[in-house]
Design a protein around this motif. Structure first.
Motif, mmCIF file in Angstrom:
data_model
loop_
_atom_site.group_PDB
_atom_site.id
_atom_site.type_symbol
_atom_site.label_atom_id
_atom_site.label_comp_id
_atom_site.label_asym_id
_atom_site.label_seq_id
_atom_site.Cartn_x
_atom_site.Cartn_y
_atom_site.Cartn_z
ATOM 1 N N MET A 403 0.834 -1.202 0.000
ATOM 2 C CA MET A 403 0.000 0.000 0.000
ATOM 3 C C MET A 403 0.872 1.256 0.000
ATOM 4 S SD MET A 403 -2.849 1.177 2.812
ATOM 5 C CE MET A 403 -1.585 1.508 4.047
ATOM 6 N N ASN A 406 2.140 2.080 -3.233
ATOM 7 C CA ASN A 406 1.065 2.324 -4.204
ATOM 8 C C ASN A 406 0.818 1.129 -5.122
ATOM 9 O OD1 ASN A 406 0.652 4.901 -3.173
ATOM 10 N ND2 ASN A 406 2.059 5.851 -4.651
ATOM 11 N N PHE A 408 -1.533 -1.225 -5.070
ATOM 12 C CA PHE A 408 -2.780 -1.516 -4.351
ATOM 13 C C PHE A 408 -3.355 -2.888 -4.689
ATOM 14 C CE2 PHE A 408 -2.534 3.143 -4.777
ATOM 15 C CZ PHE A 408 -2.461 3.476 -3.432
ATOM 16 N N ASP A 409 -3.154 -3.336 -5.919
ATOM 17 C CA ASP A 409 -3.692 -4.659 -6.266
ATOM 18 C C ASP A 409 -3.019 -5.746 -5.440
ATOM 19 O OD1 ASP A 409 -5.404 -3.570 -8.108
ATOM 20 O OD2 ASP A 409 -4.041 -3.862 -9.810
ATOM 21 N N LYS A 412 -4.251 -5.488 -1.829
ATOM 22 C CA LYS A 412 -5.584 -6.097 -1.637
ATOM 23 C C LYS A 412 -5.507 -7.621 -1.683
ATOM 24 C CE LYS A 412 -7.310 -3.338 -4.815
ATOM 25 N NZ LYS A 412 -8.230 -2.676 -5.773
ATOM 26 N N GLU A 429 -6.158 3.795 -1.737
ATOM 27 C CA GLU A 429 -6.172 3.758 -3.197
ATOM 28 C C GLU A 429 -7.144 4.800 -3.744
ATOM 29 O OE1 GLU A 429 -6.900 0.600 -6.875
ATOM 30 O OE2 GLU A 429 -7.465 0.058 -4.822
ATOM 31 N N HIS A 432 -5.559 8.139 -3.444
ATOM 32 C CA HIS A 432 -4.463 8.259 -4.418
ATOM 33 C C HIS A 432 -5.024 8.563 -5.820
ATOM 34 C CE1 HIS A 432 -0.661 7.373 -6.440
ATOM 35 N NE2 HIS A 432 -1.345 6.577 -7.258
ATOM 36 N N CYS A 433 -6.074 7.845 -6.202
ATOM 37 C CA CYS A 433 -6.683 8.084 -7.515
ATOM 38 C C CYS A 433 -7.299 9.477 -7.584
ATOM 39 C CB CYS A 433 -7.748 7.018 -7.795
ATOM 40 S SG CYS A 433 -7.089 5.347 -7.994
ATOM 41 N N SER A 442 -11.304 6.359 -8.493
ATOM 42 C CA SER A 442 -11.452 6.755 -7.093
ATOM 43 C C SER A 442 -12.859 6.452 -6.584
ATOM 44 C CB SER A 442 -11.151 8.244 -6.943
ATOM 45 O OG SER A 442 -11.386 8.664 -5.612
ATOM 46 N N CYS A 445 -13.365 2.756 -5.827
ATOM 47 C CA CYS A 445 -12.720 2.331 -4.576
ATOM 48 C C CYS A 445 -13.460 2.880 -3.363
ATOM 49 C CB CYS A 445 -11.267 2.780 -4.560
ATOM 50 S SG CYS A 445 -10.248 1.974 -5.813
#
Length: 974
Positions: A403, A406, A408-409, A412, A429, A432-433, A442, A445
């Protein structure tokens, strides 16, 4: 050496953990308040082995749960960790000063190589107790061994690679003969295949690793103190047993691919991480002078499999000039460095030290650290003590590192089963988006987080990102539970408003046509979504208001169709003069109530199509409910248009066979108005039986009279049996029609004669046609010339009636003669009857004394009896017993009544003071009454012989045994 390898926690050792913090973390604006992310359990949990070696430990190797350690000068201890209480001790049998330099154990735990400092090498198989020297290996100090994980077995190593201190790489094979203890030399061959060099010349081969991938492709990694070499080549399938010479031969004239670093420790060591047994390693860590080279292994690359390489320098507290790293072990997310007094674990994701374990001086200097690749356990030993590390849930905090990077995938992926952590990752995330203006991502999420709905919505509103707001609301709506109806209603209504606003903006911009169409399709998908169906249906009034306020009639109709509110759809089409579309909707959904409601409007504009639709509905429509529409239509329409109404009514009458009076009456009215010919044919087809006629006769009569359809009126009169009225009206139309009416009352000759007289009077007085009047006489036998003569005027000559009068006189003469003949026949018949009566009075029969009753077979003369002409004789009571059950009910009752009366007349009088005259008279009357009663009884009982008369014939189908007594009779026969 009892209780070897019993594990216990060393109470004296001190462990300093610098793992990443797992303190209580409160998630802002989430549903997981003060959720504790992890328990304070170390990832690397150390345990000391309860074992005190008799001599110092020189070397230790572990593989496949098989542990081998060299003790002192000449002892080898083997332990199956599955059976730790059954150690196996083997003596090397060396009398010289040779010491164990290194030991190598293959991946199966079956083959053990023992390198001595005297440049000799010994071999020990797990299934034997005797150590054998490898004669061909003598003279080489073994630094590393590359095991063959693909062809090796418990008795044969297959081709393997051996690295020496002089830089040579040898290929060898060791085999154990089954059934004997080393009857031959175990080393099959030992040949040099390559020499590794650095800039100063040959260098020790520190590590060797062999990997095979698909299509027979092999990768060989070899390291020296400063260099990491890669050899790549293919070995044809089926020739793997021939070894790796062909791979090294391709690099005979040029150096293979290698990585080099300037600094060195005097040695190097490489470690691999293999996620599953019998799979290829996924990552590597090479410990060399500059630090640790870490990367992944990509076997799809043609020349070098090293990928995503990075160098993690040693932590600042490690001074390689004073305290060099001794060994390295690689796990999924960490590599562990062994120093002389401690172990450090470094995260491969960020290079941070996450674990540090210091050892007490009393244990001595740490010697070696190895990992058992099959069970993922890490072993460390000094000369006195053995330790083991268990790796527990190594990936627990990896999500946080990904995280922060960055990624994020991946974050998760490693917290998908921990909702409190997943929520943090999604929120990060989303933020961040949002910061990078990827508003749609964004929104997706944010919709999955537990953050406050209002804050996120305001965030997108302030950024003027309506599309992202819609995406957020859609995702949020899809995540709601069915029980959250209020929230569902709110989001559904809000989304509808946003869609309509957005469509309104795009619709006027031709340059945004494609976006408009795409948005429209999304809106329609939203409206037709099965998940939103109940909510939209329950709040359809609000949705209709929204659609109306935006003037979006297109989607109002679309929404009405989805809600199956076809009444609104049809009404919309009718208001916009789209009658064909309205009828299509009705025909498609076949709702009877809608047909009844909208037919009055539609038939005014498209009568033929409407009638076609009615006919296609068949019996589902009640024609009575459509009559108001037809009446309203027929009053203002032309004859041609009225024909459509007639067509439907005829369909109902002739195809559906409707019997409702209203339908038939309306069809009559249409016929009377526009089709007089069809009117009469309909009436004739309906017949003349009033019970089978479905129209109202009085209504039909009045209707036909109003429109002057006399023939139809005559027909109705005939059906109503008003023959006089029928004849009167028929005479105004046609005499022949009147004649047909006059013959109808067949059972009433007086009425027929009256009707024919009406016809004759009309012919004589109105038409004044004597010949036609005479024709009437011939048509009706009831009329005579004398009945017709009064109708003629006085001046008519007899010539016109001469023939008729003569015929009449002849008929009278014939009638008189016939009467005479009948009188004579009657006289003769009376005479014969009198003779028969006289003859019957004299007829008698004789009964012999021995005659018996035909029923009871007892003598006949003992009781009253009957004698029939056929010769059968019966006692009175026997005959009564046989006849009575077969008599009709009313005769049985009459017979019983007569018997009672007969019994009453036979009782003596109770009066003893009655005058004699009165008694005689009473007796006379009683005797006469008694005779009459007996005669009546005889008429019933003795009307015929029971054996020869109709009674016997009627009983032919009667069972011999009474069905009610059948069971009783059957039991009596058993």
């Amino acid at each position: 050496m009892a209780s070897i390898l019993d594990e216990y926690e060393d109470s004296l050792h001190r462990s300093v953990s610098v793992q990443q913090s797992r303190a209580s973390v409160g998630i802002p604006h989430s549903g997981y308040v003060n959720a504790r992310l992890e328990k304070e359990t170390p990832i690397f949990n150390k345990q000391r082995i309860d074992f005190t070696p008799p001599e110092k430990i020189n070397s230790l190797v572990v593989s496949s749960n098989q542990l081998c350690m060299s003790l002192g000068k000449d002892t080898l201890l083997r332990i199956d960790l599955g059976k730790p209480d059954e150690p196996n001790q083997v003596e090397l049998g060396r009398k010289d000063e040779a010491k164990v330099y290194k030991m190598f154990l293959d991946h199966t735990g079956s083959h053990l190589l023992i390198a001595l400092n005297t440049s000799e090498c010994l071999y020990l198989n797990r299934s034997v107790q005797k150590v054998r020297a490898l004669s061909r290996w003598k003279g080489h100090l073994i630094e590393s061994v590359g095991w063959n994980k693909f062809l090796g077995s418990e008795t044969n190593t297959g081709p393997i690679l051996v690295g020496t201190s002089q830089g040579q790489i040898y290929e060898a094979e060791i085999s154990v003969s089954e059934g004997s203890l080393f009857s031959t030399n175990p080393d099959q061959y030992f040949r040099q295949v390559y020499t590794l060099e650095e800039e100063s010349g040959p260098a020790p081969v520190c590590c060797l690793e062999i990997e095979r991938v698909i299509e027979g492709k092999f990768f060989i990694i070899a390291t020296t103190r400063k260099r990491l070499f890669q050899f790549v080549g293919k070995i044809p399938e089926g020739t793997e047993q021939q070894g790796f010479s062909s791979i090294f031969a391709t690099h005979a004239d040029h150096l293979p691919s290698f990585r080099e670093f300037p600094a060195n420790l005097g040695f190097s060591e490489i470690a691999f991480y293999t996620p599953k047994l019998r799979s290829n390693p996924r990552s590597f860590a090479w410990m060399m002078g500059n630090g640790v080279l870490y990367g992944t292994l990509d076997y799809s690359r043609p020349d070098s499999i090293l990928s995503d390489e990075r160098v993690w320098v040693y932590p600042p507290d490690i001074d390689v000039t004073v305290n060099k790293p001794i060994s390295i072990v690689l796990t999924q997310f960490h590599f562990l460095l062994l120093l002389s007094d401690q172990v450090k674990a470094v995260c491969t994701l960020n290079g941070q030290v996450v674990f540090q374990d210091l050892f007490l001086e009393k244990f001595g200097s740490l010697t070696r650290m190895i990992k058992d690749p099959t069970v993922q356990q890490i072993w460390i030993h000094t000369e006195k003590v053995v330790f083991r590390y268990h790796v527990q849930r190594e990936s627990r905090d990896v999500w946080k590192m990904y995280m922060n990077m960055n990624k994020f995938d991946l974050a998760k992926e490693y917290c998908k089963d921990r909702p409190e952590c997943l929520d943090i990752v999604l929120a990060k995330e989303a933020e961040h988006c949002f910061q990078n203006k990827r508003y749609l991502d964004s929104a997706k999420c944010y919709a999955l987080t537990q953050n406050y709905f209002e804050e996120i919505a305001l965030k997108f509103i302030e950024a003027k990102q309506e599309e992202a707001l819609m995406e957020f609301l859609i995702k949020k709506l899809s995540n709601l539970k069915p029980s959250e109806k209020t929230q569902t209603t709110l989001l559904t209504t809000w989304l509808t408003e946003l869609y309509l606003n957005w469509l309104g903006i795009l619709q006027g911009d031709l340059s945004q046509r494609n976006l408009y169409l795409d948005t429209r399709e999304k809106f329609r998908t939203f409206l037709s979504s099965p998940k939103n169906k109940d909510c939209l249906f329950n709040n359809r009034a609000s949705i209709y208001e929204l659609l109306a306020s935006h003037g979006d009639t297109e989607h109002m109709v679309y929404f009405a169709v989805i809600m199956q509110d076809y009444e609104r759809v049809v009404a919309h089409h009718c208001q916009h003069d789209e009658y064909d579309e309205a009828l299509n909707v009705l025909s498609r959904h076949r709702d009877e109530k809608l047909f009844y409601k909208f037919s009055p409007v539609l038939i005014q504009h498209i009568p033929k199509k409407v009638v076609d639709a009615w006919i296609s509905m068949g019996s589902r429509l009640d024609a009575r409910n459509l009559i108001p529409a037809l009446v309203n239509y027929s009053q203002s329409a032309s004859t041609q248009q009225i024909n459509e109404a007639i067509r439907y009514m005829e369909f109902c009458v002739y195809q559906l066979e409707e019997t409702q009076q209203a339908i038939h009456n309306y069809l009559l009215s249409l016929y009377a108005l526009c089709r007089p010919d069809s009117l009469l044919s309909y009436l004739e087809q309906a017949g003349t039986n009033p019970n089978r006629i479905h129209y109202d006769l009085k209504y039909a009569l009045r209707l036909c009279a109003e429109h002057g359809h006399h023939r139809a009126c005559v027909h109705v009169y005939k059906v109503m049996e008003l023959y006089e009225e029928a004849v009167d009206l028929a005479l105004q139309v046609d005499v022949d029609l009147a004649k047909s009416c006059a013959d109808l009352p067949e059972d009433d000759e007086e009425l027929r004669k009256k009707l024919w007289l009406k016809i004759a009077r009309h012919v004589v007085q109105e038409e004044k046609d004597v010949k036609k009047a005479m024709a009437c006489l011939s048509s009706c036998a009831l009329l005579k010339i004398e009945d017709v003569l009064p109708f003629f005027p006085d001046f008519v000559t007899i010539d016109h009636f001469k023939e008729a009068i003569c015929n009449s006189l002849e008929d009278y003469n014939k009638h008189i003669e016939e009467l005479k003949r009948e009188m004579e026949e009657a006289t003769q018949s009376a005479k014969r009857i009198r003779e028969d009566i006289q003859e019957m009075r004299n007829k008698y029969g004789s009964v012999e004394p021995q005659e018996k009753c035909a029923v009871c077979d007892f003598p006949l003369l003992n009781r009253p009896f009957y004698l029939f002409l056929c010769g059968h004789m019966f006692h009175y009571d026997c005959l009564l017993q046989v006849v009575f059950p077969n008599l009709p009910a009313y005769k049985q009752a009459k017979l019983q009544d007569l018997q009672k009366k007969l019994a009453a007349t036979s009782q003596p009088s109770k009066s003893h003071h009655r005058p004699k005259d009165a008694d005689t008279i009473s007796l006379g009357k009683g005797q006469q009454s008694r005779e009459q009663i007996k005669a009546d009884i005889d008429d019933i009982v003795a009307a015929e012989c029971v054996y020869c008369g109709e009674l016997m014939i009627r009983s032919i189908d009667k069972p011999f045994i009474d069905p009610q007594k059948y069971e009783e009779e059957m039991q009596s026969w058993l």
